[in-house]
Design an enzyme around this catalytic site. Structure first.
Site, PDB file in Angstrom:
ATOM      1  N   ALA A 141      -7.647 -16.094  -2.748  1.00 30.97           N
ATOM      2  CA  ALA A 141      -7.220 -17.481  -2.910  1.00 30.97           C
ATOM      3  C   ALA A 141      -6.487 -17.922  -1.660  1.00 30.97           C
ATOM      4  O   ALA A 141      -5.826 -17.122  -1.008  1.00 30.97           O
ATOM      5  CB  ALA A 141      -6.298 -17.612  -4.121  1.00 30.97           C
ATOM      6  N   CYS A 182       3.067 -13.095   0.901  1.00 36.65           N
ATOM      7  CA  CYS A 182       2.606 -13.704  -0.354  1.00 36.65           C
ATOM      8  C   CYS A 182       3.718 -14.305  -1.215  1.00 36.65           C
ATOM      9  O   CYS A 182       3.591 -15.450  -1.675  1.00 36.65           O
ATOM     10  CB  CYS A 182       1.879 -12.661  -1.207  1.00 36.65           C
ATOM     11  N   HIS A 231     -12.207 -27.167 -23.430  1.00 36.15           N
ATOM     12  CA  HIS A 231     -12.180 -28.576 -23.067  1.00 36.15           C
ATOM     13  C   HIS A 231     -10.829 -29.201 -23.363  1.00 36.15           C
ATOM     14  O   HIS A 231     -10.236 -28.895 -24.394  1.00 36.15           O
ATOM     15  CB  HIS A 231     -13.266 -29.313 -23.876  1.00 36.15           C
ATOM     16  N   GLU A 266     -14.056 -25.310 -17.162  1.00 33.66           N
ATOM     17  CA  GLU A 266     -15.254 -25.410 -18.005  1.00 33.66           C
ATOM     18  C   GLU A 266     -16.480 -25.845 -17.192  1.00 33.66           C
ATOM     19  O   GLU A 266     -17.616 -25.605 -17.595  1.00 33.66           O
ATOM     20  CB  GLU A 266     -15.031 -26.342 -19.190  1.00 33.66           C
ATOM     21  N   ARG A 318     -12.921 -20.722   8.831  1.00 34.56           N
ATOM     22  CA  ARG A 318     -14.174 -20.051   9.203  1.00 34.56           C
ATOM     23  C   ARG A 318     -14.404 -18.866   8.263  1.00 34.56           C
ATOM     24  O   ARG A 318     -13.470 -18.143   7.924  1.00 34.56           O
ATOM     25  CB  ARG A 318     -14.081 -19.557  10.652  1.00 34.56           C
ATOM     26  N   THR A 337      -3.002  -7.885   0.033  1.00 36.88           N
ATOM     27  CA  THR A 337      -2.170  -6.977  -0.765  1.00 36.88           C
ATOM     28  C   THR A 337      -2.957  -6.207  -1.829  1.00 36.88           C
ATOM     29  O   THR A 337      -2.850  -4.980  -1.903  1.00 36.88           O
ATOM     30  CB  THR A 337      -1.013  -7.781  -1.417  1.00 36.88           C
ATOM     31  N   LYS A 359       5.852 -17.151   0.402  1.00 34.04           N
ATOM     32  CA  LYS A 359       4.896 -18.240   0.649  1.00 34.04           C
ATOM     33  C   LYS A 359       4.608 -19.003  -0.644  1.00 34.04           C
ATOM     34  O   LYS A 359       4.673 -20.218  -0.696  1.00 34.04           O
ATOM     35  CB  LYS A 359       3.616 -17.640   1.258  1.00 34.04           C
ATOM     36  N   GLY A 385       0.823  -1.214   0.000  1.00 29.73           N
ATOM     37  CA  GLY A 385       0.000   0.000   0.000  1.00 29.73           C
ATOM     38  C   GLY A 385       0.851   1.255   0.000  1.00 29.73           C
ATOM     39  O   GLY A 385       0.592   2.197  -0.762  1.00 29.73           O
ATOM     40  N   TYR A 413      -5.973 -18.722   6.772  1.00 26.06           N
ATOM     41  CA  TYR A 413      -5.109 -18.736   5.583  1.00 26.06           C
ATOM     42  C   TYR A 413      -3.706 -19.287   5.887  1.00 26.06           C
ATOM     43  O   TYR A 413      -3.228 -20.203   5.230  1.00 26.06           O
ATOM     44  CB  TYR A 413      -4.893 -17.305   5.078  1.00 26.06           C
ATOM     45  N   ASP A 423      -3.249  -3.071   5.854  1.00 27.52           N
ATOM     46  CA  ASP A 423      -3.498  -3.941   7.015  1.00 27.52           C
ATOM     47  C   ASP A 423      -3.708  -3.150   8.303  1.00 27.52           C
ATOM     48  O   ASP A 423      -4.417  -3.603   9.199  1.00 27.52           O
ATOM     49  CB  ASP A 423      -2.314  -4.886   7.253  1.00 27.52           C
TER      50      ASP A 423
HETATM   51  P1  NDP Z   1      -6.821 -15.688   9.801  1.00 33.86           P
HETATM   52  O1  NDP Z   1      -7.648 -14.628  10.372  1.00 33.86           O
HETATM   53  O2  NDP Z   1      -7.066 -16.146   8.417  1.00 33.86           O
HETATM   54  O3  NDP Z   1      -6.881 -16.960  10.742  1.00 33.86           O
HETATM   55  C1  NDP Z   1      -6.547 -16.882  12.080  1.00 33.86           C
HETATM   56  C2  NDP Z   1      -6.835 -18.211  12.703  1.00 33.86           C
HETATM   57  O4  NDP Z   1      -6.340 -18.216  14.040  1.00 33.86           O
HETATM   58  C3  NDP Z   1      -8.317 -18.514  12.777  1.00 33.86           C
HETATM   59  O5  NDP Z   1      -8.505 -19.866  12.500  1.00 33.86           O
HETATM   60  C4  NDP Z   1      -8.663 -18.184  14.219  1.00 33.86           C
HETATM   61  O6  NDP Z   1      -9.696 -18.951  14.726  1.00 33.86           O
HETATM   62  C5  NDP Z   1      -7.388 -18.572  14.916  1.00 33.86           C
HETATM   63  N1  NDP Z   1      -7.173 -17.846  16.162  1.00 33.86           N
HETATM   64  C6  NDP Z   1      -7.269 -16.505  16.367  1.00 33.86           C
HETATM   65  N2  NDP Z   1      -6.992 -16.211  17.641  1.00 33.86           N
HETATM   66  C7  NDP Z   1      -6.708 -17.360  18.257  1.00 33.86           C
HETATM   67  C8  NDP Z   1      -6.356 -17.709  19.584  1.00 33.86           C
HETATM   68  N3  NDP Z   1      -6.225 -16.787  20.524  1.00 33.86           N
HETATM   69  N4  NDP Z   1      -6.147 -19.012  19.875  1.00 33.86           N
HETATM   70  C9  NDP Z   1      -6.274 -19.959  18.919  1.00 33.86           C
HETATM   71  N5  NDP Z   1      -6.603 -19.690  17.638  1.00 33.86           N
HETATM   72  C10 NDP Z   1      -6.823 -18.409  17.315  1.00 33.86           C
HETATM   73  O7  NDP Z   1      -5.323 -15.174  10.011  1.00 33.86           O
HETATM   74  P2  NDP Z   1      -3.938 -15.681   9.450  1.00 33.86           P
HETATM   75  O8  NDP Z   1      -2.977 -15.472  10.546  1.00 33.86           O
HETATM   76  O9  NDP Z   1      -4.053 -17.021   8.845  1.00 33.86           O
HETATM   77  O10 NDP Z   1      -3.649 -14.642   8.298  1.00 33.86           O
HETATM   78  C11 NDP Z   1      -3.785 -13.243   8.547  1.00 33.86           C
HETATM   79  C12 NDP Z   1      -4.397 -12.557   7.380  1.00 33.86           C
HETATM   80  O11 NDP Z   1      -3.450 -12.458   6.351  1.00 33.86           O
HETATM   81  C13 NDP Z   1      -5.571 -13.318   6.754  1.00 33.86           C
HETATM   82  O12 NDP Z   1      -6.776 -13.014   7.370  1.00 33.86           O
HETATM   83  C14 NDP Z   1      -5.537 -12.852   5.339  1.00 33.86           C
HETATM   84  O13 NDP Z   1      -6.293 -11.679   5.239  1.00 33.86           O
HETATM   85  C15 NDP Z   1      -4.069 -12.561   5.100  1.00 33.86           C
HETATM   86  N6  NDP Z   1      -3.456 -13.653   4.326  1.00 33.86           N
HETATM   87  C16 NDP Z   1      -3.857 -13.846   3.059  1.00 33.86           C
HETATM   88  C17 NDP Z   1      -3.324 -14.849   2.306  1.00 33.86           C
HETATM   89  C18 NDP Z   1      -3.785 -15.064   0.916  1.00 33.86           C
HETATM   90  O14 NDP Z   1      -4.390 -14.155   0.349  1.00 33.86           O
HETATM   91  N7  NDP Z   1      -3.566 -16.235   0.313  1.00 33.86           N
HETATM   92  C19 NDP Z   1      -2.301 -15.747   2.830  1.00 33.86           C
HETATM   93  C20 NDP Z   1      -1.965 -15.480   4.200  1.00 33.86           C
HETATM   94  C21 NDP Z   1      -2.526 -14.470   4.909  1.00 33.86           C
HETATM   95  P3  NDP Z   1     -11.244 -18.564  14.500  1.00 33.86           P
HETATM   96  O15 NDP Z   1     -11.520 -18.822  13.066  1.00 33.86           O
HETATM   97  O16 NDP Z   1     -11.931 -19.494  15.420  1.00 33.86           O
HETATM   98  O17 NDP Z   1     -11.361 -17.135  14.878  1.00 33.86           O
END
Ligand code: NDP
Length: 451
Positions: free
Chosen positions: A341, A48, A436, A441, A204, A311, A51, A16, A177, A303
């Site tokens: 994704a 990204c 195809h 498709e 979730r 991103t 990864k 950003g 993610y 963020d």
């Molecule tokens: P997410 O928000 O996707 O997932 C966090 C996970 O941690 C959830 O399953 C959540 O559970 C769990 N959690 C949160 N707090 C606790 C806790 N205190 N104890 C145990 N579990 C907990 O975050 P990520 O860290 O995976 O990624 C951060 C962000 O980065 C993503 O939201 C996404 O926006 C971005 N990202 C995007 C990617 C992509 O575009 N491919 C790749 C990686 C990151 P619950 O669901 O129950 O709340």
């Protein structure tokens, strides 16, 4: 009228910040930037890009084992992690240089170091002080680590990217993610991997059909899945391993624990509190439609405002900000239809509403769904299924959501996201001639609604 050293000072040169700096400069603004960590921010350095490189690396395990069904006799391949890590580091260094060059070329002055606001127009970077009419905070986010006994023994995705040696065993915490992506990376690279999530189902917020398939898919990939598992404590064993104890008393010995439990806005220690910049409890900076904070000349995006931690969203927000602040525009950001994704294996790609969201919003939906073994795996016998799903509004025929799990889902969904932005209907999908044989498709050939 006060004169300032710069028209805009951007704190943080991630996705950003760099885009905002370059675009603002292109409108004629005198722009400076500062960065305390890496040029290019999370995406380039610890997000990204590295990864996706590791996902490619991990995917070779599948390719090697699938190859024999296609007649290839390869000797037993061996993973050399330091080679992958070092090649990744070289590529990131190249990208750091490109980002630097982009700022230079745009005429932006860059300061290396942590910036702090002394007042609403004065920024301090180490020994240097400069002034700017507008200030943009684009400092991103950092991993959140839960506060439990033994917290210091937990690692984050930043640490995972820096690993010099692959652990023999790993425990990944979380169900979002980063958790599912890294569990896939570790498992693909041959690490004995356990994924522990506090809830009953991974991912979730995603469509329930995808979440169900995700649960099956991780198990098929050899990942041990522990659901409803909340980590209570971590300690070190006498032999130097890590002992993770869950709140139900179960324990697990491992070598590396990745806390992938969300990311929090990096808004502290910038001097924002003292200036009265309003923030949410988690540190997210509150902004209006133009990304203006409660202090009128200070802006924030990406963020650190915690709308979507993605991103492309930060980049789009930056373009809206620059156009409005320096281009005479009055644009606003449209957060509808943000495609995303998850680079688990196989990938997930989604755009629009889940079936559940559509119903909650009052739509009468028709669902089209196809689950199949990809053509490639008819020969390999790999137990991998693809899922394609359309959520259609029965009243208008508009496609409300498209969901996919399968090879290259991210690439496929990007095109369908453009179609959805243009308001595509199911009838228009039906009129589209398929390519195809492809997986994609399916999206234009599904005729029978799911039961
Ligand atoms: P997410 O928000 O996707 O997932 C966090 C996970 O941690 C959830 O399953 C959540 O559970 C769990 N959690 C949160 N707090 C606790 C806790 N205190 N104890 C145990 N579990 C907990 O975050 P990520 O860290 O995976 O990624 C951060 C962000 O980065 C993503 O939201 C996404 O926006 C971005 N990202 C995007 C990617 C992509 O575009 N491919 C790749 C990686 C990151 P619950 O669901 O129950 O709340």
């Amino acid at each position: 009228m006060a004169t300032y050293d710069y028209d805009l000072f951007v704190i943080g040169v991630g996705s950003g910040g760099v885009r905002a700096a370059r675009m603002s400069a292109s409108y004629g603004a005198r722009v400076a930037t500062a960065e305390a960590l890496h040029m290019g921010g999370t995406c380039v350095n610890v997000g990204c890009i590295p990864k996706k490189l590791y996902v490619y690396g991990a995917h070779y395990a599948d390719d090697f084992s699938d190859a024999s069904a296609y007649g290839w006799n390869a000797s037993r391949p061996k993973m050399d992690w330091p080679v992958l890590k070092s090649n990744k580091d070289t590529e990131i260094a190249r990208l750091n240089g490109i980002y630097s060059g982009l700022l230079d070329k745009a005429g932006v002055t860059h300061f290396d170091g942590r910036a702090k606001l002394l007042d609403a127009h004065t920024i301090e970077i180490g020994e240097t002080q400069v002034t700017a009419e507008k200030i943009l905070v684009a400092t991103g986010s950092r991993p959140f680590v839960q506060d439990i006994p033994g917290q210091a023994l937990l690692s984050t995705s930043d640490d995972a990217f820096a690993l010099e040696q692959l652990p023999g065993r790993t425990l990944v915490l979380g169900g979002g993610y980063i958790a599912v992506e890294f569990a896939g990376i570790f498992a693909g690279l041959g690490v004995e991997t356990t994924l522990a999530y506090r809830g009953p189902k991974l991912l979730r917020g995603f469509d329930e059909d995808l979440r169900d398939m995700m649960g099956t898919s991780v198990v098929h990939r050899g990942i041990t899945l522990r659901l409803n598992a909340t980590l209570a404590e971590v300690s070190r064993t006498e032999r130097g391993a890590l002992l993770a104890t869950f709140d139900n008393g179960d324990s697990l010995e491992t070598d590396f624990i990745l806390a992938a439990t969300g990311r929090v806005p990096a808004s502290d220690d910038l001097g924002l509190d003292a200036l009265g910049v309003e923030m949410a409890d988690n540190g997210a900076i509150k902004v209006d439609e133009s990304f203006r904070t409660s202090v009128p000349n200070i802006y924030a995006l990406g963020d650190v405002i915690d709308r979507f931690q993605l991103t492309p969203v930060a980049i789009k927000e930056a373009m809206v900000f620059a156009a409005n602040a320096f281009g005479g525009g009055s644009q606003s950001m449209n957060y509808d239809l943000i495609a995303t994704a998850v680079f688990c294996q196989p990938n997930i790609g989604v755009v629009g509403l889940t079936e559940q969201q559509a119903i909650e919003m009052g739509h009468d939906v028709i669902i089209f769904k196809s689950t199949f073994r990809p053509l490639k795996h008819t020969l390999t016998g790999r137990d991998e299924q693809s899922l394609m799903k359309l959520v259609v509004d029965s009243a208008t025929d508009r496609v409300l959501g498209i969901h996919m799990m399968g090879a290259e889902a991210g690439e496929i969904i990007q095109g369908f996201a453009a179609a959805m932005t243009a308001g595509i209907t199911k009838a228009q999908l039906d009129q589209t001639v398929g390519i195809h044989p492809t997986a994609a498709e399916e999206f234009v050939t599904m005729r029978e609604p799911a039961a």
